[in-house]
Design an enzyme around this catalytic site. Structure first.
Site, short mmCIF file in Angstrom:
data_model
loop_
_atom_site.label_atom_id
_atom_site.label_comp_id
_atom_site.label_asym_id
_atom_site.label_seq_id
_atom_site.Cartn_x
_atom_site.Cartn_y
_atom_site.Cartn_z
N SER A 96 1.92 -30.09 5.67
CA SER A 96 0.67 -30.61 6.40
C SER A 96 1.03 -31.58 7.62
O SER A 96 1.53 -31.05 8.54
CB SER A 96 -0.38 -31.11 5.55
OG SER A 96 -1.51 -31.41 6.28
N ASP A 241 -0.56 -27.76 9.66
CA ASP A 241 -1.01 -26.73 9.04
C ASP A 241 -2.41 -26.41 9.30
O ASP A 241 -2.91 -25.25 8.86
CB ASP A 241 -0.86 -26.66 7.38
CG ASP A 241 -1.69 -27.46 6.75
OD1 ASP A 241 -2.26 -28.56 7.27
OD2 ASP A 241 -2.16 -27.20 5.45
MG MG Z 1 -3.31 -30.24 6.89
#
Ligand code: MG
Length: 452
Positions: A96, A241
């Site tokens: 992420s 992401d």
């Molecule tokens: Mg994320």
């Protein structure tokens, strides 16, 4: 048994605290718990993504699961496709918004939502005991590719906005893809919504040469400057992401996550009278004001996007959101979705016929502050009981730490997930009052330390 999952999947430094061996065994454990059946797999642009995806694929296949590789894609793209492909779950290789040297794994169930803590702990039990399901030689799964996942996802988002109106307005949009998977969706999506798209940091590069993958204001200066220099109406930045989006208005100002969340909340909640919004206790008064104004109901949760997703489904809420800019729009899907959020902001701009700065200036203004309080490690977990006792005469919400609610502001005291400290957040109508409330929170944490 031990723990490998944090608040948002497994994360670690590539080839140090997150390795191929771990990935293989995590995947074998995932296949053992979620299988048999099909598992969708994806990754972001991070270093080692291809290597970890191959290890995860091998692990899943060995348990008898089949694997559908949708290629590099935003986490919400994978999530959206899991139920459509009839999968029993999904695995995405991502860390992420973490710094470049990190990678990790998020695990989703058959609905596309990240698995619950209960499922995670079953996966952990199998991971540590190594009691993996081992398929017979003639029952090993097969791996296939699906090239249509991105297309299905983009088309789904388009079905939730007014394309004709967007095409008429012809917005100019700058997309900062964080040199990761947001770049594969958002520039195309916005162009198909009739926008003129300028993109920056939109090559896939796991070195993250353009900026850190966390879309914090200090990382978005290039986006802000580009918006101003090309005269754009809107700037959109994703995290690594692309489950989150942060926005820049036409003056180059970077919005706080709770502002974009509030703009979307106002629009969605106004459409459906009597709706419900799910948000963690860390969200502030701005969202409460919008909920009150629209006659909606707020449903508080503990902090964490996975909790919000599951709660949104459980109570059939119209919207979920976090103060960091994560928005859950269940009409599309009940997980954070950066590209859906971006399309919604553009859609609201054209429907209300206002530029983004005007939409922001319609919102009430609050001031916030935060402090850290070091807490002896042995007292960190026990402190809560003392703090609950000390604050028992206030109006409180105790779902996650202690949130003390005042007429003109609030304080939230929570233990840090990773460090030997507690955090105190406060918000109020003026900066002075926010500081005063934060000091009060810190005082109560210190009182709790002394009696724990
Ligand atoms: Mg994320």
């Amino acid at each position: 048994m031990g723990k490998i999952f944090g608040t948002n999947g497994v994360r670690g430094i590539i080839n140090e605290s997150f390795t191929v061996d771990m990935t293989l065994d995590i995947a074998r454990a995932v296949g053992t718990i979620l299988g048999p059946g099909k598992i969708a797999i994806s990754r972001d642009s991070r270093m080692g993504g291809d290597m970890f995806q191959r290890a995860a694929t091998a692990g899943l296949l060995s348990t008898g699961c089949s694997v559908i590789d949708i290629g590099p894609a935003p986490t919400p793209t994978l999530q959206f496709n899991i139920p459509l492909l009839g999968c029993v779950g999904g695995v995405v290789i991502t860390a992420s918004h973490n710094p470049p040297q990190f990678n990790g794994i998020k695990v989703m169930g058959s609905s596309g939502i990240e698995v619950t803590r209960e499922i995670e702990s079953k996966i952990e039990d199998v991971y540590f005991s190594k009691e993996f399901r081992i398929a017979d030689w003639n029952e090993i799964g097969s791996a296939t590719k699906d090239d249509l996942a991105l297309r299905r996802y983009i088309d789904a988002i388009k079905s939730h906005v007014d394309i004709d109106l967007l095409k008429k307005r012809n917005l100019t949009v700058v997309v900062d893809g964080a040199t990761s998977v947001g770049s594969l969706v958002t520039p195309i999506l916005m162009r198909e919504l009739g926008c003129k798209v300028v993109s920056i940091n939109s090559q896939m590069d796991g070195m993250f040469p353009g900026r850190n993958p966390e879309p914090l204001p200090e990382n978005l200066r290039d986006l802000s400057q580009t918006v101003v220099s090309v005269g754009a109406d809107l700037g959109i930045a994703h995290d690594g992401d692309a489950d989150r989006a942060t926005f820049v208005d036409e003056t180059g100002r970077i919005l706080w996550g709770d502002q974009s969340f509030a703009i979307i909340a106002k629009h969605v909640l106004n459409k459906t009278p009597g709706s419900t919004l799910v948000t963690p206790v860390s969200s502030g008064r701005l969202i409460e004001d919008i909920v009150d104004e629209t006659g909606a109901t707020i449903d508080w949760t503990e902090v964490g996007s996975v909790v919000v997703s599951h709660r949104v489904v459980e109570i059939n809420a119209e919207l979920g959101g976090e103060e960091n800019g994560g928005v859950f729009y269940p009409a599309h899907q009940s997980v954070r979705d950066g590209a859906m959020t971006a399309a919604q902001i553009a859609d609201i701009m054209v429907q209300e016929n206002k530029n983004l700065s005007a939409l922001v200036s319609d919102l009430p203004i609050y001031f916030s502050t935060k402090q850290k309080v070091p807490v002896p490690a042995e007292k960190k977990d026990e402190l809560l009981d003392s703090l609950l006792n000390i604050t028992k005469d206030y109006e409180t919400i105790t779902l996650d730490g202690v949130k003390i609610v005042f007429d003109d502001g609030w304080i939230l005291c929570r233990p840090s997930g990773t460090e030997p400290l507690w955090r105190c957040f406060a918000e109020a109508k003026t900066q002075d009052r926010a500081n005063e409330l934060c000091d009060l929170g810190v005082k109560h944490i210190n009182q709790a330390i002394s009696v724990t």
